[in-house]
Structures are given as C-alpha cells and as structure tokens.
Design an enzyme around this catalytic site. Structure first.
Site, PDB file in Angstrom:
ATOM      1  CG  HIS A  72      -2.074  -0.928   1.086  1.00  0.00           C
ATOM      2  ND1 HIS A  72      -3.211  -0.826   1.852  1.00  0.00           N
ATOM      3  CD2 HIS A  72      -2.284  -1.973   0.247  1.00  0.00           C
ATOM      4  CE1 HIS A  72      -4.070  -1.764   1.495  1.00  0.00           C
ATOM      5  NE2 HIS A  72      -3.520  -2.480   0.524  1.00  0.00           N
ATOM      6  CE1 TYR A 200      -5.951   3.660  11.156  1.00  0.00           C
ATOM      7  CE2 TYR A 200      -5.233   3.900   8.880  1.00  0.00           C
ATOM      8  CZ  TYR A 200      -5.101   3.305  10.131  1.00  0.00           C
ATOM      9  OH  TYR A 200      -4.122   2.368  10.339  1.00  0.00           O
ATOM     10  N   PRO A 293      -4.144   0.273  18.792  1.00  0.00           N
ATOM     11  CG  PRO A 293      -6.039  -0.956  18.219  1.00  0.00           C
ATOM     12  CD  PRO A 293      -5.378  -0.288  19.366  1.00  0.00           C
ATOM     13  CE  LYS A 297       3.794   3.120  13.120  1.00  0.00           C
ATOM     14  NZ  LYS A 297       4.318   2.727  11.814  1.00  0.00           N
ATOM     15  CE1 TYR A 385      -1.266   3.881   9.454  1.00  0.00           C
ATOM     16  CE2 TYR A 385      -0.120   2.636   7.741  1.00  0.00           C
ATOM     17  CZ  TYR A 385      -1.195   2.781   8.603  1.00  0.00           C
ATOM     18  OH  TYR A 385      -2.196   1.837   8.619  1.00  0.00           O
TER      19      TYR A 385
HETATM   20  C1  PHB Z   1      -5.760  -4.446  10.693  1.00  0.00           C
HETATM   21  O1  PHB Z   1      -5.788  -4.682   9.472  1.00  0.00           O
HETATM   22  O2  PHB Z   1      -6.061  -5.301  11.528  1.00  0.00           O
HETATM   23  C2  PHB Z   1      -5.367  -3.097  11.151  1.00  0.00           C
HETATM   24  C3  PHB Z   1      -4.954  -2.156  10.228  1.00  0.00           C
HETATM   25  C4  PHB Z   1      -4.596  -0.880  10.642  1.00  0.00           C
HETATM   26  C5  PHB Z   1      -4.663  -0.569  11.983  1.00  0.00           C
HETATM   27  C6  PHB Z   1      -5.055  -1.520  12.916  1.00  0.00           C
HETATM   28  C7  PHB Z   1      -5.411  -2.789  12.505  1.00  0.00           C
HETATM   29  O3  PHB Z   1      -4.327   0.676  12.383  1.00  0.00           O
END
Ligand code: PHB
Ligand code: APR
Length: 391
Positions: A72, A200, A293, A297, A385
C-alpha cells in the site's frame, strides 16, 4: 536441557528472535504455552512497516509475504464525509505491506521447524529462574514432565499477560500507562474490501477503520465502549453502524457487506515498562509495551526490539562485546516512545471522546484538516506510518 538463549513465547517476537539467532549461529529454544494451531490461528494486526518487510526478507521468510501481501502506497483519512489520501510514495518514497500477523507467525514457525529448530508448544507452568545470577534457567512442564532449560540469557517474548515482566521485582520497573475510554469492535467478513487502501474515519458517531485480509476478506473496526459485548451486535447492526461512519459525499463509493465470520472487542491502552532488562532477563515486544492499534504499530515495534536484541547477542557471542546488550533497553526505548507518541496521537486525532467539549471537537477537526492540507503535516503522518528509520 541446555541452550544459549531461552525464549519464552512463540508470538512474532519470540519466533523472529529464534530465526535471527539461528542465522547468527546462536542456539535457542522457544517455549510456548499454547498449541501450534492456536498461535497460527490467532487473528491480530495486519500492517508491516517498510523496514519490517526488509527484516522478514533478511530473516528468510519473505517469499509468501511478497507473493500474497499487498503493498500500500498510501492511506485515506475520512472526516466531514470527505476522503483525503496521504500519499506515502510521494511523501516518503516508501510503502507498507498489508499481510496478517498470523501469516507472519505461520511463516516463521515453518522456517524454524524446517531448519530443525526447537519450539516446545503447550509448555505449562513456565518460570524464568535465577536471572539475577550468571546461570539463568527456565523451569516448565512439558508432556507431563517437569523440565529445566539452562541458558545464558532469557528472552521474555511472552506478551502483555506473560510471566516474564511479572517475575521482575516491582521496585525495579517503572510503569507508564494510559487506558482509553473506548475499545474497538473488530470484525472479519467474507467480502472483498470496499477500498484498495485503508480508510481511517473520524465521525460524530465514533471512529471506524476499513482494512483487509487479502483481496477477498474485509477487516473492519468500529469504536465502542471498552466493555462492549460483541454478541450485543447483530450483523445487521454492525453494517448499519459502519455505513453511517463511512458515509461520504461527492464520491461513487459504498460499503460492501458480506457474512461476518468473527467478532471481538479489543480494549485500548498505552503501556511501557522500563527498563526492558533485569539481570539476564530481557523483555521484548508486548511483554514490555503496548500501543493502541490506531497506528498499526504493535507488531512492528515487537520486530524492531528483536532486531536490536539479535544484533546485541551477535556482538556478545562473536565479538565478545557486551556494549550493545547493555544498551539494549535504552536503544529500544528511544524508538518505543516515539511510536507510543504516534499511536497516542493517531488515537486522539481520530476517536470521539465523550469528554470533548464542542470547542475540543472543532480543534480535532481543524487538526485533521491541517494534517491533510499541509505537506509538512502529511509527511509527519506518512513517515511515522511507514516506520521511522531503524537505528
Ligand atoms: C488491521 O488490518 O487489523 C489493522 C490495520 C490498521 C490498523 C489496525 C489494525 O491501524
Ligand atoms: N509461557 C509460555 N508462553 C507464554 C506465556 C507463558 N507463561 N504467556 C504467554 N505466552 C505466549 C502467548 O501464548 C503468545 O503466543 O507468548 C506469546 C506472546 O505473543 P504475542 O502476544 O503475540 O506478543 P509479541 O510476540 O510481543 O507480539 C506483539 O502481538 O499482541 C500483538 O499487537 C501485538 O502485534 C503485536 C504483537
């Protein structure tokens, strides 16, 4: 039984450590409380930083990740019903890899077993012993027998609820902690992801995240109460709520729905234990620190600790130099606190806080607007990130 490094825990930290040490010619044994099937099936995180990808390649477990993982080159922030893309490639020249933690675990277990490594699953009553002396050992039960593993050092890779951190005298550890007043309800659904890249979303009704497990399955989360009962959420109610939170104007986009195959609630906390060493017992990964989460990280931080520790042991055994081992905790903590800061910031930026006044809510939206409209601010998000450089 005797080895050089006794590793407690076969999560990503313990397994990568075992593999890197093996490549450095350092003997090790991994003791794991659960079964192989259990650790390989545990659904957890799914985003690997740019350098974490390299680390796994160097460890010799990059083949399936590179074939099946999804690169990505950006993520989307959605607020006020608009989508804004943060372009990692443009801002940092890097990418992240979307590849499940349980696949990383499967690949590492397969590599260790193929190379003749020892992982003892279903080891019970595991106790790190004598780590204040020059001769530590680990006592445990396996196949109904009490056993002792003598070693030079113990690697505590047993996660947040493990025994290693708890074995260190309380007065020797400083704990820094924050719990957030919400959790995430996470689902896995048999439906192709509704977006190529993660979304997000900051919404009046609460945060939501769209992620994926490969091209055929969606992984989605929504902010909920920390003690929410997942069974109180019917599939219909989950999809309705996600549709609200991902609502968007001026785009031909809709949330694809499908059968939900798994539901769970995760509480959110930030946690650091310092220092990450006591005598000959070292803590790595979730055993020493937890991040919420939101920045993806947890896994990456665990892999970064392992790199530092494996290199320190390489210097110790092959150059007879214990400097790096002595610096292990400080080296790791410099990175950990920056990542704690980023994870806290992403969490603060994206969630709905009951305690926020109308003024604070406006400030939050203004900060989001700033992040997506200033190249400097977008770069700050992007470089954290994709992962800060390894030391
Ligand atoms: C996930 O795909 O489980 C995932 C992705 C991004 C995040 C947290 C979890 O910030
Ligand atoms: N004895 C032996 N093994 C134990 C014990 C014990 N007393 N206690 C826990 N374990 C095992 C757990 O069963 C688990 O397999 O230690 C392992 C710890 O693995 P993780 O919890 O995955 O921790 P870590 O390897 O540090 O990886 C961090 O995992 O929790 C996620 O978000 C986190 O992605 C991050 C990553």
């Amino acid at each position: 039984m005797r080895t050089q490094i006794g590793i407690i825990g076969a999560g990503p930290a313990g397994l990568l450590l075992s593999q890197l040490l093996h490549l450095h010619g350092i003997e090790n044994v991994v003791l794991e409380a659960r079964s192989r099937q259990y650790v390989e099936g545990r659904i957890r995180a799914g985003v690997l930083e740019y350098d974490a990808v390299r680390t796994l390649e160097e460890a010799g477990v990059g083949a399936r990740m590179n074939a099946e993982g999804l690169k990505h080159f950006g993520v989307n922030l959605r607020f006020r019903e608009r989508t804004h893309r943060i372009d990692f490639a443009d801002l940092t020249g890097k990418f992240v890899m979307v590849y499940s933690q349980h696949d990383v675990v499967r690949d590492l277990i397969a590599a260790r077993l193929a190379a003749g490594g020892t992982i003892l699953f279903e080891a019970s009553d595991v106790r790190p012993c004598d780590f204040e002396s020059e001769h530590p050992s680990i006592r445990f039960r396996h196949n109904g027998q009490e056993q002792t593993l003598e070693c030079d050092f113990i690697a505590g890779c047993d996660g947040f609820h493990g025994v290693c951190r708890e074995s260190i005298p309380k007065a020797e550890l400083a704990i820094y902690e924050r719990t957030y007043p919400f959790g995430w309800l996470g689902i896995l659904a048999d439906v192709p992801p509704s977006s190529e890249e993660l979304i997000y979303a900051n919404h009046e009704r609460g945060f939501a995240l769209l992620s994926m497990r490969g091209r055929e399955r969606s992984r989605l989360y929504l902010q909920c109460a920390p003690d929410e009962d997942p069974e109180a959420w019917s599939d219909e109610r989950i999809w309705e709520e996600l549709s609200w939170r991902f609502a968007v104007r001026g785009e031909d986009w809709h949330l694809k729905r499908g059968p939900i195959t798994q539901k769970s609630v995760t509480p959110m906390r930030s946690f650091v234990a310092e220092p990450m060493q006591y005598g000959r017992l070292f803590l790595l990964g979730d055993a020493a620190h937890i991040v919420p989460p939101t920045g993806a990280k947890g896994l990456n931080l665990a892999l970064a600790d392992v790199r530092v520790f494996a290199r320190a042991l390489d210097s110790y055994y092959h150059k007879h130099d214990s400097t790096r081992l002595g610096e292990y905790s400080n080296t790791c903590l410099r990175r950990i606190w920056k990542v704690e800061r980023f994870s806290w910031w992403m969490t603060s930026l994206l969630h709905r806080f009951e305690t926020h006044s109308a003024f604070e809510r406006r400030i939050q939206l203004a900060e989001l607007d700033y992040v997506v409209s200033s190249r400097a601010a977008s770069t700050t998000l992007a470089e954290n990130y994709v992962g800060l450089p390894l030391e």
